[in-house]
Design a protein around this motif. Structure first.
Motif, mmCIF file in Angstrom:
data_model
loop_
_atom_site.group_PDB
_atom_site.id
_atom_site.type_symbol
_atom_site.label_atom_id
_atom_site.label_comp_id
_atom_site.label_asym_id
_atom_site.label_seq_id
_atom_site.Cartn_x
_atom_site.Cartn_y
_atom_site.Cartn_z
ATOM 1 N N HIS A 1 0.892 -1.182 -0.091
ATOM 2 C CA HIS A 1 -0.165 0.038 -0.026
ATOM 3 C C HIS A 1 0.878 1.285 0.052
ATOM 4 N N TRP A 2 0.541 2.253 -0.724
ATOM 5 C CA TRP A 2 1.140 3.541 -0.743
ATOM 6 C C TRP A 2 0.125 4.656 -0.963
ATOM 7 N N SER A 3 0.520 5.647 -0.407
ATOM 8 C CA SER A 3 -0.110 6.878 -0.655
ATOM 9 C C SER A 3 0.480 8.296 -0.755
ATOM 10 N N VAL A 4 -0.084 9.083 -1.537
ATOM 11 C CA VAL A 4 0.558 10.364 -1.979
ATOM 12 C C VAL A 4 -0.314 11.769 -1.693
ATOM 13 N N SER A 5 0.278 12.453 -0.879
ATOM 14 C CA SER A 5 -0.549 13.756 -0.550
ATOM 15 C C SER A 5 0.170 14.775 -1.199
ATOM 16 N N HIS A 6 -0.355 15.512 -2.085
ATOM 17 C CA HIS A 6 -0.146 16.392 -3.196
ATOM 18 C C HIS A 6 -0.601 17.707 -2.963
ATOM 19 N N ASP A 7 0.055 18.854 -2.674
ATOM 20 C CA ASP A 7 -0.656 20.149 -2.546
ATOM 21 C C ASP A 7 -1.048 20.559 -3.810
ATOM 22 N N VAL A 8 -2.376 21.065 -4.044
ATOM 23 C CA VAL A 8 -2.784 21.269 -5.471
ATOM 24 C C VAL A 8 -3.561 22.779 -5.215
ATOM 25 N N THR A 9 -3.114 23.574 -3.975
ATOM 26 C CA THR A 9 -3.671 24.818 -3.833
ATOM 27 C C THR A 9 -3.615 25.591 -5.074
ATOM 28 N N ARG A 10 -2.542 25.548 -5.648
ATOM 29 C CA ARG A 10 -2.229 26.582 -6.641
ATOM 30 C C ARG A 10 -3.334 26.257 -7.921
ATOM 31 N N TYR A 11 -4.259 25.183 -7.836
ATOM 32 C CA TYR A 11 -5.242 24.959 -8.826
ATOM 33 C C TYR A 11 -6.412 25.311 -8.334
ATOM 34 N N ALA A 12 -6.596 26.261 -7.575
ATOM 35 C CA ALA A 12 -8.009 26.659 -7.072
ATOM 36 C C ALA A 12 -8.854 27.147 -8.005
ATOM 37 N N ALA A 13 -8.418 27.894 -9.093
ATOM 38 C CA ALA A 13 -9.180 28.115 -10.050
ATOM 39 C C ALA A 13 -9.902 26.848 -10.752
ATOM 40 N N LEU A 14 -9.223 26.029 -11.143
ATOM 41 C CA LEU A 14 -9.781 24.759 -11.601
ATOM 42 C C LEU A 14 -10.474 23.996 -10.896
ATOM 43 N N LEU A 15 -10.527 24.129 -9.354
ATOM 44 C CA LEU A 15 -11.268 23.313 -8.543
ATOM 45 C C LEU A 15 -12.652 24.114 -8.256
#
Length: 593
Positions: free
Chosen positions: A146-160
């Motif tokens: 098992h593995w997990s990745v937490s990736h900061d995507v705050t810079r894509y706030a406009a897309l979200l």
């Protein structure tokens, strides 16, 4: 039927299943391991991880609000369309914006498990065509991983904040030998602030990628040095800042590009099936005919690379979440504000099949103006190299490659913010030493990439923006084979790599040292051992993080973590002396690691 480009792009996966070069000449560094120990049905799955500092929500923020974006299994997915799901902004996001709040932090979590036998696979995650995350899968074992990745995507706030489509491509092959199926959950976690959104996040993000439908990822596939991939985009007429975020990964014949000898070595020794074109690569980024920047990529080693036993459970630096590279093209906006479409293109110097490249264009819009204007004041894209000094006799020899590049541009943009002058610059230097000895069965690589980039903006009286990042990517790789008996041989590997990074308000030292040996039969690992030691030290205005962790053969030897900023008695340099990234290695001294 897939397009010709897509069909060719997918061929590299098939190449992974072919036998490697015979012992006695340099070989490609990729192997899938067989089960190396008896299966214990009661043993729980192994958790793999990449060492990185945790993502912490800003003080005073509310959340998380979590939304499952996609859940799927990737088995017979090679050459198939990406897994896709409609995206709608979570209700909590709309409620926060209605109350005058904004996204303080957005985290994309990739969580996956797999059991059986399987190669590592590259995967990509896109939202409305813009890539959010690229990574490599872990290689499974019969009891599961098992593995997990937490990736900061705050810079894509406009897309979200807008409806769209999530797409995930993970090309996988399942057969009687390679049985692993990757089961994936993709989740978005949002945290909110009660204040308006910060101005550092773009108002609009345009994907510079291929459009669905596809039987592959949305990345461009670059298959040779002559292959240039591009997409035409029109920039809104009220743009006042533009940053191109570039995604890069390398595979097939160029997965270990930094180990490749020049073509003259290949031709002299009749090694036509072995990758060449030397050990230097750079991604050239153009807007129309102007070189706006370059990427000299960090040497990510995937979880099946060199010796797969090195990366269990500590994976290689950057392998679960590949780095991206920002190029500020604001100085060129004066050429792009004409309402017409302009070509954004990518090429790779000396490329062999295959490189995956795409980008996101982050745009800041002037909401108080319908039209901004601009002009380019100065521009320079000088390059020196690559230059190769070589000396070899048959299969033994040395190749020293050096290169440098300087890119700089200054331009102005006039908007409701006034007339702002922006300068963006990059400075690169590169040195790679490749040495073959003992009739080509031993290879030693010493490489250093030194990269500085910066941007500054002024309105004539006030410095509005000043950012600089200096990165050094050292790499040492030793690979040696011995004890050939029929279709079996032994292989010893030592890998030392890292990232040293300095910014105005932070510093990072992330160094990794791994070594191991294995017995290979018909390109499969039948026995072996691997160990890994990593030290990660980050100091910044947003806090500190320290981790010192070591493993051997799936077992963690020690794991020390500290998130305080207290002065420590030992520094990274004391744990990893200067010879970590240099020196010679005797194959006979490491066979029994």
């Amino acid at each position: 039927m897939a397009s010709p480009t897509t069909s060719s792009c997918l061929l590299f996966l098939l190449a992974l299943l072919l036998p490697h070069a015979a012992v006695g000449v340099p070989r490609r560094h990729r192997f899938p391991p067989l089960q190396l120990a008896p299966v214990n049905a009661s043993e729980p799955p192994t958790t793999f991880f990449e060492v990185d500092r945790p993502i912490r929500p800003p003080g005073g923020s509310a959340g998380p609000c979590s939304t499952l974006l996609l859940s799927d299994s990737f088995g017979y997915t090679y050459g198939q369309p990406p897994s896709a799901a409609a995206y709608a902004p979570p209700n909590c996001l709309a409620a926060a914006r209605a109350g005058g709040g904004s996204v303080a932090l957005a985290v994309l979590e990739w969580s996956a498990d797999c059991r059986g036998l399987q190669f590592d696979r590259i995967f990509g995650v896109w939202l409305s065509g813009a890539e959010l995350l690229r990574g490599c899968t872990a290689e499974p074992r019969p009891n599961g991983i098992h593995w997990s990745v937490s990736h900061d995507v705050t810079r894509y706030a406009a897309l979200l904040s807008a409806p769209g489509e999530v797409a995930v491509y993970l090309g996988n092959i399942v057969d009687q030998t390679y049985t692993g199926v990757y089961h994936v959950n993709l989740t978005l976690h949002l945290y909110f602030a009660s204040t308006p959104p910060p101005p550092q996040h773009a108002d609009l993000i345009l994907p510079v990628s291929r459009s669905l439908p596809l039987h592959d990822g949305q990345w461009f596939c670059i298959q040779s040095s002559a292959d240039v991939q591009s997409k035409k985009l029109a920039v809104p007429s009220n743009t006042y800042r533009a940053v191109l975020e570039v995604f890069v990964s390398f595979h097939g014949s160029d997965e270990f590009w930094y180990t490749n000898p020049p073509n003259e070595y290949i031709e002299a020794n009749n090694l036509s099936d072995f990758p060449g074109n030397g050990a230097f690569r750079e991604i050239i980024v153009k807007v129309d005919e102007d070189v706006v920047g370059a990427v000299w990529p960090f040497t990510v080693i995937y979880t099946g690379g060199v010796n797969p036993l090195l990366w269990r459970p500590i994976t290689g630096v950057g392998s679960f979440s590949l780095p991206t590279y920002d190029i500020d093209i604001t100085p060129f906006l004066g050429k792009l504000l004409d309402g017409k479409k302009h070509a954004f293109s990518f090429g790779v110097t000396n490329a062999l099949d295959v490189w995956y490249v795409d980008a996101n264009l982050h745009l800041w819009l002037d909401h108080n103006s319908k039209k901004t204007t601009g002009g380019l004041v100065s521009y320079n894209a000088a390059t020196s190299g690559p230059s190769v000094e070589s000396e070899f006799s048959e299969l033994d020899g040395q190749f020293v490659t050096t290169a440098s590049r300087h890119v700089s541009a200054t331009g102005w943009v006039e908007s409701s913010h006034g007339k702002v002058m922006t300068t963006f610059y990059q400075r690169f230097s590169y040195k790679n030493s490749n040495v073959y000895s003992k009739n080509g069965v031993v290879q030693v690589v010493n490489q250093t990439i030194d990269a500085t980039s910066g941007v500054s903006s002024t309105n004539g009286t006030t410095l509005l923006l000043s950012e600089e990042v200096h990165q050094v990517f050292p790499l040492y790789l030793f690979s040696g084979t011995s004890d050939e008996v029929g279709d079996e041989y032994s292989m010893v590997s030592v890998v030392k790599l890292g990232i040293n990074e300095k910014r105005a308000n932070s510093s990072l030292q992330n160094v990794q040292s791994a070594r191991g040996s294995m017995r290979v039969k018909k390109n499969l690992v039948i026995s072996g051992s691997g160990q890994n030691h990593q030290v990660y030290k980050y100091i910044g205005a947003d806090g500190c993080y320290f981790r010192d962790v070591s493993s051997k053969d799936y077992t963690i030897n020690f794991d020390h973590t500290d998130d305080s900023c207290l002065k420590r008695s030992r520094d990274v340099s004391s744990r990893f002396p200067s010879r970590l990234f240099g020196g010679s290695v005797d194959i006979t001294a490491h066979v029994d690691i």
